[in-house]
Structure formats: structure tokens, C-alpha cells
Design a protein around this motif. Structure first.
Motif, mmCIF file in Angstrom:
data_model
loop_
_atom_site.group_PDB
_atom_site.id
_atom_site.type_symbol
_atom_site.label_atom_id
_atom_site.label_comp_id
_atom_site.label_asym_id
_atom_site.label_seq_id
_atom_site.Cartn_x
_atom_site.Cartn_y
_atom_site.Cartn_z
ATOM 1 N N ILE A 194 30.728 13.283 5.021
ATOM 2 C CA ILE A 194 30.854 12.947 6.278
ATOM 3 C C ILE A 194 31.807 13.100 6.163
ATOM 4 O O ILE A 194 33.013 13.432 7.612
ATOM 5 C CB ILE A 194 30.966 11.538 6.622
ATOM 6 C CG1 ILE A 194 29.593 11.044 6.426
ATOM 7 C CG2 ILE A 194 31.440 11.031 7.846
ATOM 8 C CD1 ILE A 194 28.912 11.960 7.683
ATOM 9 N N ILE A 203 32.426 16.989 6.936
ATOM 10 C CA ILE A 203 31.902 17.053 8.358
ATOM 11 C C ILE A 203 32.964 16.592 9.288
ATOM 12 O O ILE A 203 33.582 17.703 10.385
ATOM 13 C CB ILE A 203 30.759 16.818 9.142
ATOM 14 C CG1 ILE A 203 29.726 16.613 8.323
ATOM 15 C CG2 ILE A 203 30.431 16.165 10.692
ATOM 16 C CD1 ILE A 203 27.742 16.129 8.304
ATOM 17 N N MET A 204 33.573 15.752 9.247
ATOM 18 C CA MET A 204 35.053 15.327 9.736
ATOM 19 C C MET A 204 35.720 16.173 10.147
ATOM 20 O O MET A 204 36.855 16.668 10.742
ATOM 21 C CB MET A 204 35.325 13.570 9.538
ATOM 22 C CG MET A 204 34.154 12.400 10.015
ATOM 23 S SD MET A 204 33.517 12.724 11.398
ATOM 24 C CE MET A 204 34.787 12.057 12.855
ATOM 25 N N THR A 254 35.226 19.072 12.037
ATOM 26 C CA THR A 254 35.399 17.865 13.557
ATOM 27 C C THR A 254 36.959 18.162 13.632
ATOM 28 O O THR A 254 37.552 19.117 14.962
ATOM 29 C CB THR A 254 34.609 16.747 13.546
ATOM 30 O OG1 THR A 254 33.187 17.977 13.026
ATOM 31 C CG2 THR A 254 35.421 16.715 15.088
ATOM 32 N N ALA A 296 30.312 21.929 3.559
ATOM 33 C CA ALA A 296 28.998 20.900 4.203
ATOM 34 C C ALA A 296 26.910 21.622 4.206
ATOM 35 O O ALA A 296 26.579 21.081 3.636
ATOM 36 C CB ALA A 296 29.658 20.034 5.864
ATOM 37 N N TYR A 326 20.597 18.210 9.931
ATOM 38 C CA TYR A 326 21.194 17.386 10.105
ATOM 39 C C TYR A 326 23.090 17.494 10.848
ATOM 40 O O TYR A 326 23.517 16.880 10.712
ATOM 41 C CB TYR A 326 21.384 16.403 8.685
ATOM 42 C CG TYR A 326 22.850 16.111 8.110
ATOM 43 C CD1 TYR A 326 21.757 13.919 8.775
ATOM 44 C CD2 TYR A 326 23.633 15.931 7.621
ATOM 45 C CE1 TYR A 326 22.584 12.819 8.147
ATOM 46 C CE2 TYR A 326 23.895 14.811 7.389
ATOM 47 C CZ TYR A 326 23.982 13.289 7.612
ATOM 48 O OH TYR A 326 24.700 11.955 7.137
ATOM 49 N N LEU A 327 23.349 18.436 9.897
ATOM 50 C CA LEU A 327 24.477 18.788 10.287
ATOM 51 C C LEU A 327 24.840 19.337 11.515
ATOM 52 O O LEU A 327 26.346 18.899 12.270
ATOM 53 C CB LEU A 327 24.880 20.272 9.084
ATOM 54 C CG LEU A 327 25.032 20.028 8.155
ATOM 55 C CD1 LEU A 327 25.494 21.227 7.606
ATOM 56 C CD2 LEU A 327 25.961 19.012 7.135
ATOM 57 N N PHE A 340 26.720 16.771 13.748
ATOM 58 C CA PHE A 340 28.157 16.331 14.175
ATOM 59 C C PHE A 340 28.594 16.596 15.224
ATOM 60 O O PHE A 340 29.506 16.963 14.954
ATOM 61 C CB PHE A 340 27.988 15.427 12.334
ATOM 62 C CG PHE A 340 27.409 14.777 11.968
ATOM 63 C CD1 PHE A 340 28.106 13.481 12.539
ATOM 64 C CD2 PHE A 340 27.052 15.183 11.978
ATOM 65 C CE1 PHE A 340 26.927 12.912 11.411
ATOM 66 C CE2 PHE A 340 25.623 13.800 10.854
ATOM 67 C CZ PHE A 340 26.231 13.006 10.649
ATOM 68 N N ALA A 342 22.982 10.416 12.012
ATOM 69 C CA ALA A 342 23.551 9.966 10.446
ATOM 70 C C ALA A 342 22.858 8.895 10.060
ATOM 71 O O ALA A 342 22.745 9.010 8.748
ATOM 72 C CB ALA A 342 24.903 9.441 11.090
ATOM 73 N N ARG A 343 21.577 8.056 10.846
ATOM 74 C CA ARG A 343 20.816 7.110 10.097
ATOM 75 C C ARG A 343 19.845 7.950 9.742
ATOM 76 O O ARG A 343 19.254 7.443 8.758
ATOM 77 C CB ARG A 343 20.656 5.963 11.192
ATOM 78 C CG ARG A 343 21.513 5.331 11.463
ATOM 79 C CD ARG A 343 21.382 4.313 12.494
ATOM 80 N NE ARG A 343 20.198 3.340 12.135
ATOM 81 C CZ ARG A 343 20.425 1.813 11.541
ATOM 82 N NH1 ARG A 343 21.244 1.730 11.290
ATOM 83 N NH2 ARG A 343 19.209 1.242 11.008
#
Length: 122
Positions: free
Chosen positions: A4, A7-8, A11, A68, A76-77, A80, A119-120
Motif C-alpha cells: 500500500i 501504491i500510495m 499515486t 509494486a 490487484y494493482l 489503485f 483492496a479487501r
């Protein structure tokens, strides 16, 4: 750095990069590509600190994205990455004083719900 975090970082650097690019292009004014005018535009872009800085931020974000990608499934990625749309909408409103119609806000909310679901699943 956790997934995460990667990814953040990607982003946020992308959003900051796009914001600085927009500041640079606003400073340069409207551009249009015509035959021999393309070289002039390229030179103006190359010597704009905002454009160069924005591209550097964006490329920095790409570094975190690539790390990532080496560690997680693309399915999955990639959802995001859509968070940048939401964050840039907030920037457009807060920094550039753009009007955001309610339908765009609903779309941004749907994106956020979708990212939470992805994300879940991870």
C-alpha cells in the motif's frame, strides 16, 4: 515499504507531477501543434522549470509503481491507479478553482468504493 505504501507513493507522486505540469502549461499558455511550430513547443517545454519538475515527479512515481508491479498481480494493482483521478479532481477544485459538477463527485465516490473492494480482495 509495504504494498500500500508503494501504491500510495506512486499515486501521490503522479498527482503532484500532474499538478506541477498543469501549473507549467498554464504558465506557458494555450499551445497548438502546427507544422514547424512543434519544435518551438518542445523547446518551451524543455526550458520550463514546472514542466521539467512535473515530469521528474511523475517519473519518480513510476519507479514506485514498477516496484509494486514486481510484487503483486496487475489485476490487484491497477484499480489503485484510479485513485489519481479522484485526487486530481480534488486538486483541480482546491488549487485551480475548477467547478466540479455533482455527477463527477458521484463518479469519484464510485471509484473509491471500487478501490476499497479491490483492496479487501488482496
Amino acid at each position: 515499504m509495504g504494498m500500500i505504501g508503494l501504491i500510495m507513493a506512486s499515486t501521490l507522486l503522479g498527482v503532484f507531477g500532474q499538478t506541477v505540469l498543469k501549473l507549467g502549461m498554464t504558465q506557458l499558455g494555450p499551445q497548438s501543434i502546427s507544422g514547424d511550430g512543434a519544435l518551438t513547443i518542445i523547446l518551451r517545454l524543455m526550458f520550463s522549470p514546472y514542466v521539467v519538475g512535473g515530469l521528474a515527479l511523475y517519473v519518480s512515481g513510476t519507479f514506485f509503481w514498477l516496484v509494486a508491479m514486481s510484487r503483486a498481480q496487475l489485476s490487484y494493482l491497477y484499480p489503485f491507479a484510479s485513485l489519481s483521478y479522484v485526487l486530481l479532481m480534488i486538486v483541480a477544485w482546491a488549487v485551480f478553482h475548477e467547478h466540479i459538477p455533482p455527477i463527477r463527485l458521484v463518479g469519484a465516490l464510485i471509484i473509491c468504493v471500487g478501490v476499497m473492494l479491490v483492496a479487501r480482495s488482496g
